[in-house]
Write a protein that holds these residues in place. Structure first.
Motif, mmCIF file in Angstrom:
data_model
loop_
_atom_site.group_PDB
_atom_site.id
_atom_site.type_symbol
_atom_site.label_atom_id
_atom_site.label_comp_id
_atom_site.label_asym_id
_atom_site.label_seq_id
_atom_site.Cartn_x
_atom_site.Cartn_y
_atom_site.Cartn_z
ATOM 1 N N ILE A 24 0.838 -1.202 0.000
ATOM 2 C CA ILE A 24 0.000 0.000 0.000
ATOM 3 C C ILE A 24 0.870 1.249 0.000
ATOM 4 O O ILE A 24 0.589 2.226 -0.709
ATOM 5 N N TYR A 25 1.953 1.219 0.745
ATOM 6 C CA TYR A 25 2.864 2.366 0.812
ATOM 7 C C TYR A 25 3.476 2.655 -0.556
ATOM 8 O O TYR A 25 3.486 3.795 -1.023
ATOM 9 N N TYR A 26 3.975 1.622 -1.233
ATOM 10 C CA TYR A 26 4.589 1.835 -2.540
ATOM 11 C C TYR A 26 3.565 2.243 -3.592
ATOM 12 O O TYR A 26 3.863 3.030 -4.491
ATOM 13 N N ASP A 27 2.354 1.724 -3.495
ATOM 14 C CA ASP A 27 1.305 2.163 -4.415
ATOM 15 C C ASP A 27 0.981 3.639 -4.202
ATOM 16 O O ASP A 27 0.748 4.385 -5.161
ATOM 17 N N THR A 28 0.966 4.069 -2.948
ATOM 18 C CA THR A 28 0.708 5.476 -2.642
ATOM 19 C C THR A 28 1.815 6.361 -3.201
ATOM 20 O O THR A 28 1.549 7.426 -3.772
ATOM 21 N N LEU A 29 3.074 5.934 -3.052
ATOM 22 C CA LEU A 29 4.186 6.708 -3.607
ATOM 23 C C LEU A 29 4.089 6.801 -5.127
ATOM 24 O O LEU A 29 4.327 7.874 -5.711
ATOM 25 N N ALA A 30 3.741 5.694 -5.784
ATOM 26 C CA ALA A 30 3.610 5.706 -7.239
ATOM 27 C C ALA A 30 2.482 6.632 -7.678
ATOM 28 O O ALA A 30 2.617 7.369 -8.665
ATOM 29 N N ALA A 31 1.367 6.611 -6.954
ATOM 30 C CA ALA A 31 0.242 7.486 -7.302
ATOM 31 C C ALA A 31 0.618 8.950 -7.113
ATOM 32 O O ALA A 31 0.238 9.798 -7.927
ATOM 33 N N GLN A 32 1.378 9.264 -6.061
ATOM 34 C CA GLN A 32 1.812 10.643 -5.846
ATOM 35 C C GLN A 32 2.727 11.105 -6.970
ATOM 36 O O GLN A 32 2.613 12.240 -7.453
ATOM 37 N N LYS A 33 3.634 10.236 -7.400
ATOM 38 C CA LYS A 33 4.549 10.598 -8.486
ATOM 39 C C LYS A 33 3.780 10.821 -9.787
ATOM 40 O O LYS A 33 4.018 11.786 -10.513
ATOM 41 N N GLU A 34 2.839 9.935 -10.076
ATOM 42 C CA GLU A 34 2.034 10.080 -11.293
ATOM 43 C C GLU A 34 1.192 11.353 -11.242
ATOM 44 O O GLU A 34 1.068 12.063 -12.235
#
Length: 80
Positions: A24-34
């Motif tokens: 969940i943490y890495y998905d959140t980071l990816a969504a923030q970057k996108e």
């Protein structure tokens, strides 16, 4: 004995939850970057549109089209 079973169960739940929390943490980071990339792209497009609009306004002001029989302000000529 019951304390030991409860402790093992808590450790087992923690170990099983850790990969889920990491995912969940890495998905959140990816969504923030996108999201950041999309916002930057929209900002560039907005600036380009404003620049194009200003260029069109300048062209309209620099090269007015006059209809024969009209004054530059767009009104009909005044007869004395």
């Amino acid at each position: 004995m019951g304390f030991l079973i409860a402790l093992v169960c808590m450790v087992l739940v923690f170990v099983l939850m850790l990969p889920l929390i990491g995912s969940i943490y890495y998905d959140t980071l990816a969504a923030q970057k996108e999201n950041k990339v999309q916002i930057e792209r929209m900002e560039r497009l907005r600036q380009q549109l404003e620049y194009d609009r200003k260029q069109l306004e300048r062209q309209k002001n620099d090269n007015p089209v006059f209809i024969p029989g009209q004054l530059p302000n767009g009104g009909p000529p005044k007869n004395p």
